[in-house]
Each structure stands twice: as structure tokens, then as C-alpha cells.
Write an enzyme that holds these catalytic residues in place. Structure first.
Site, mmCIF file in Angstrom:
data_model
loop_
_atom_site.group_PDB
_atom_site.id
_atom_site.type_symbol
_atom_site.label_atom_id
_atom_site.label_comp_id
_atom_site.label_asym_id
_atom_site.label_seq_id
_atom_site.Cartn_x
_atom_site.Cartn_y
_atom_site.Cartn_z
ATOM 1 N N ALA A 1 0.828 -1.203 0.000
ATOM 2 C CA ALA A 1 0.000 0.000 0.000
ATOM 3 C C ALA A 1 0.864 1.256 0.000
ATOM 4 O O ALA A 1 0.585 2.228 -0.714
ATOM 5 C CB ALA A 1 -0.933 0.007 1.212
ATOM 6 N N ASP A 2 1.916 1.247 0.788
ATOM 7 C CA ASP A 2 2.823 2.393 0.838
ATOM 8 C C ASP A 2 3.504 2.627 -0.503
ATOM 9 O O ASP A 2 3.636 3.770 -0.960
ATOM 10 C CB ASP A 2 3.890 2.171 1.906
ATOM 11 C CG ASP A 2 3.333 2.249 3.314
ATOM 12 O OD1 ASP A 2 3.531 3.281 3.958
ATOM 13 O OD2 ASP A 2 2.716 1.265 3.766
#
Length: 391
Positions: A173-174
Site C-alpha cells: 500500500a505504501d
């Protein structure tokens, strides 16, 4: 060949200055992209341990920092002190971009909110990275990628139906947010160049990863049923799976186009299945994908990985090996294209890392400098921007 760093090189973002106040992955992914193409990225770090990414180690080496901290400078600055905050405002007046990932409201508590920073520099582009966004009912909550990967629907889709939802084995996600953030920054920078006005970019971790699976929302609207995990199969095309070979290795295969699916059936010696009502078109194959996988899997299981690759590639079938990083290091493709490179490193002699992505043929990125030690450039930056009387 070990690539040497060369600070005298110029990239297409030469002259763009970035203040990176972020920690861990998303912000570092974003600023790595800018740094690789020549932006002057100044990491603003706290004394002691600096960016928490430095603490992610393997064999006691900060491997993540060595990779995602490259091409940046490091400055120690105490933002809890008044001199530190005043110094940051002066730095912001000379910057084009500022990246931060405090819990929403964190900048404001320090007296460094967007209004203050934009007063110091009206053209400044401010990127605010958070788990859930600067607005909405979750804006006050700390956001970690693991929680976002779970809540976004990604983990619900990932894995096998008879097993719990599966989180990705990396900070997915990052990293997705970092790439989206880089695109947003360059868009805002272009607007600032044309209009002379900066702006704030509200970059959540949640929305970028959700955009990768947002077709699921429309699918649910039409069917009323959320897609269940299907392992390596696809919920909308077949065949698509990972198949074991006789030597215990694996190949991946995709027949997402009708012509490719029919070619696969010819190649495994089962042309009669092309007119079988279970497999004659994609809808039928998806409905009977378990049966189809057994047929294909039985064929592949009789040959080694290399034998399968040779057979299917000769027939023009979309097939490829499942590789570990150990396989990739010795891969002919990786070596010839220089997907991985060796960079000089003071601690290890050299490190293996990814090359600069993407490849621009006229204005490429470069390896300017190794990931800095904590505060390595503090004195240099203080002198460069005349901060001696402030710190």
C-alpha cells in the site's frame, strides 16, 4: 560491473528541491523517484535514530535505507524547537516540494501548517501522506499499510478461499501510494510553474491501493456478491494459474484471450476441448476452471520447468517461470537488461538493487549519491541556506 555514484551528473529534475519530512515507505518511495531523476531531496530527520526506515535491517544492515534512501541528502533538524521550525520555514522558502506523513494535524500543531508554509513560499507543493486522508471520519487515526491493505479489500481478494485473507509480503500500500504521489507531485509542479501557485496534495494510503481493485465495486453493484479469493486463478478469465512441473518448479500461464486459450488446448494435445461446451468460450472456461486446471496441470506435471517453457514458448503460448530472487540474480534477462545493478557501498563494498525506473532515452536518471548517514549533510545545508544564526 559496480556503478559509481557521480554527484556532478544532471538529471531532468535538476533544480527541483524537495524537503522530505516523511518516515518509512510511502514518502521515501515518492522522493526516491524524484531523487533518481535529479531532484535535490533533503531528508529532514530527528537526531538519534532518524527515519525509522533505517531500523529495518537484515544481517544488521539497513538494507531498505540503502535502497530507498539513495540519491538523497540528510539533515538533522529538531522540529519541536523554535529554531528548528524557523529553519524549516526558511528551507521551505527555497524549496519546490515538501513531503510529510505526520498524523493529520501534526504540521499544524508545530505551527507549520500549509497556510504558514505557503506564506513563506506561494509556489510550494505540499504532499500530505496519511493512512486515511486529511478529511473524513478516519482522518484522526494513525494509518499503517497493513491496516489499509486489509480494509481496502485487497487482502480479502488475496489468497485461497479455504484460507484466511492474505496480506502482501511487503509494504504494498505504501509503495503504490508513493508512485501515485510522484505522479501527483509532478502534475502539481507543472501547475505551479504555469500559474505561480502551489497547492496541497492529500495522499492517503487507502485510495491508491483501492484504485487497483476498484472494478470489484462495479462487479458487486451488478452481482450483489463480493469476489471470493481464488488463489492463483482469475475470477474473470481462464485458464490462469501456477502449475507444478516434474522437477518441483513452477510455471505461470495465462489464456486471457480466446485465441490464446485455444492455442493452449492445441499445445497440450487436446484440440477436442475447443468445442467442448465446458471450455469453448471464456465464460464456460471460468465456470469450469477447476476442471480445466486439472487437465492442464496433469500435462505440465509430466515435464520439467525448462521442458514446459521450451514447448509452450515454441507454440507462442504465454507462459513463464515462477522465480525466486535467487533465480533472478542469474537470469539472462536480468543481466542483459540490467534490471538489477551493483552500486558502490562503503559498508559492503557493493549492494544489489533495482535500476532506475522508468528508462528515459534522452533525459535518464542517474546514481548521484549513496544513501546518506544520519545528518551527513547537516553542516553543508546550514551553510548553503545561511542558517548559521538560526541553529
Amino acid at each position: 560491473m559496480i556503478h559509481q555514484f557521480n554527484e556532478s551528473e544532471k538529471g531532468p529534475l535538476d533544480g527541483v528541491r524537495v524537503l522530505d519530512l516523511s518516515r518509512l515507505v510511502a514518502g521515501n518511495m515518492l522522493t526516491l523517484f524524484l531523487a533518481d531523476f535529479g531532484a535535490d531531496v533533503i531528508k529532514i530527520e530527528k537526531d538519534g535514530k532518524g527515519d525509522d526506515l533505517r531500523s529495518w535491517k537484515e544481517s544488521d544492515e539497513p538494507i531498505y535505507w540503502k535502497i530507498y534512501g539513495r540519491n538523497k541528502r540528510s539533515m538533522i533538524l529538531d522540529l519541536k524547537s523554535e529554531p528548528g521550525r524557523q529553519a524549516l520555514k526558511k528551507l521551505a522558502s527555497h524549496a519546490d516540494i515538501l513531503v510529510e506523513n505526520f498524523v493529520p494535524g501534526g504540521l499544524e500543531k508545530m505551527g507549520l501548517g500549509p497556510q504558514v508554509l505557503l506564506e513563506a513560499n506561494p509556489k510550494l507543493v505540499i504532499v500530505r501522506v496519511s493512512g486515511w486522508g486529511q478529511t473524513g471520519p478516519f482522518s484522526h487515526k494513525p494509518g499503517f499499510g497493513t491496516l489499509v491493505e486489509a480494509m481496502s479489500g485487497f487482502s480479502y481478494l488475496n489468497g485461497h478461499a479455504d484460507k484466511p485473507p492474505t496480506l502482501p509480503p511487503l509494504a504494498l500500500a505504501d509503495m503504490i501510494a508513493g508512485v501515485y504521489g510522484a505522479a501527483g507531485v509532478l502534475t502539481a509542479l507543472r501547475a505551479a510553474e504555469k500559474e505561480g501557485i502551489g497547492q496541497v496534495i492529500d495522499l492517503s494510503l487507502f485510495e491508491p491501493i483501492f484504485s487497483f481493485i476498484s472494478s470489484e465495486a462495479l462487479k458487486y453493484q451488478l452481482s450483489g456478491v463480493p469476489t471470493m479469493r481464488s488463489g492463483n486463478q482469475s475470477s474473470h478469465t481462464a485458464p490462469r494459474n501456477v502449475y507444478e512441473c516434474s522437477d518441483g518448479k513452477f510455471v505461470a500461464m495465462s489464456g486471457s484471450m480466446q485465441s490464446m486459450a485455444l492455442r493452449i488446448l492445441d499445445t497440450i494435445g487436446r484440440p477436442e476441448l475447443k468445442v467442448d461446451k465446458r471450455f469453448h468460450d471464456n465464460d464456460a472456461r471460468v465456470e469450469h476452471r477447476d476442471e480445466l486446471d486439472l487437465i492442464i496441470g496433469d500435462f505440465i506435471k509430466q515435464k520439467t520447468q525448462q521442458e514446459n517453457l521450451a514447448l509452450f514458448e515454441a507454440a507462442g503460448v504465454t507462459v513463464g517461470p515462477v522465480c525466486s530472487v535467487a533465480d533472478l540474480v542469474d537470469s539472462h534477462y536480468i543481466q542483459r537488461r540490467e534490471v538489477m545493478v551493483q552500486l558502490q557501498d562503503d559498508d559492503l563494498g557493493s549492494i544489489t538493487t533495482h535500476n532506475i525506473v522508468p528508462r528515459l532515452n534522452r533525459t535518464p536518471g542517474h546514481f548521484f549519491r549513496a544513501a546518506p548517514s544520519l545528518g551527513q549533510h547537516t553542516k553543508e545545508i546550514i551553510k548553503q541556506f545561511g542558517l548559521e544564526n538560526m541553529l
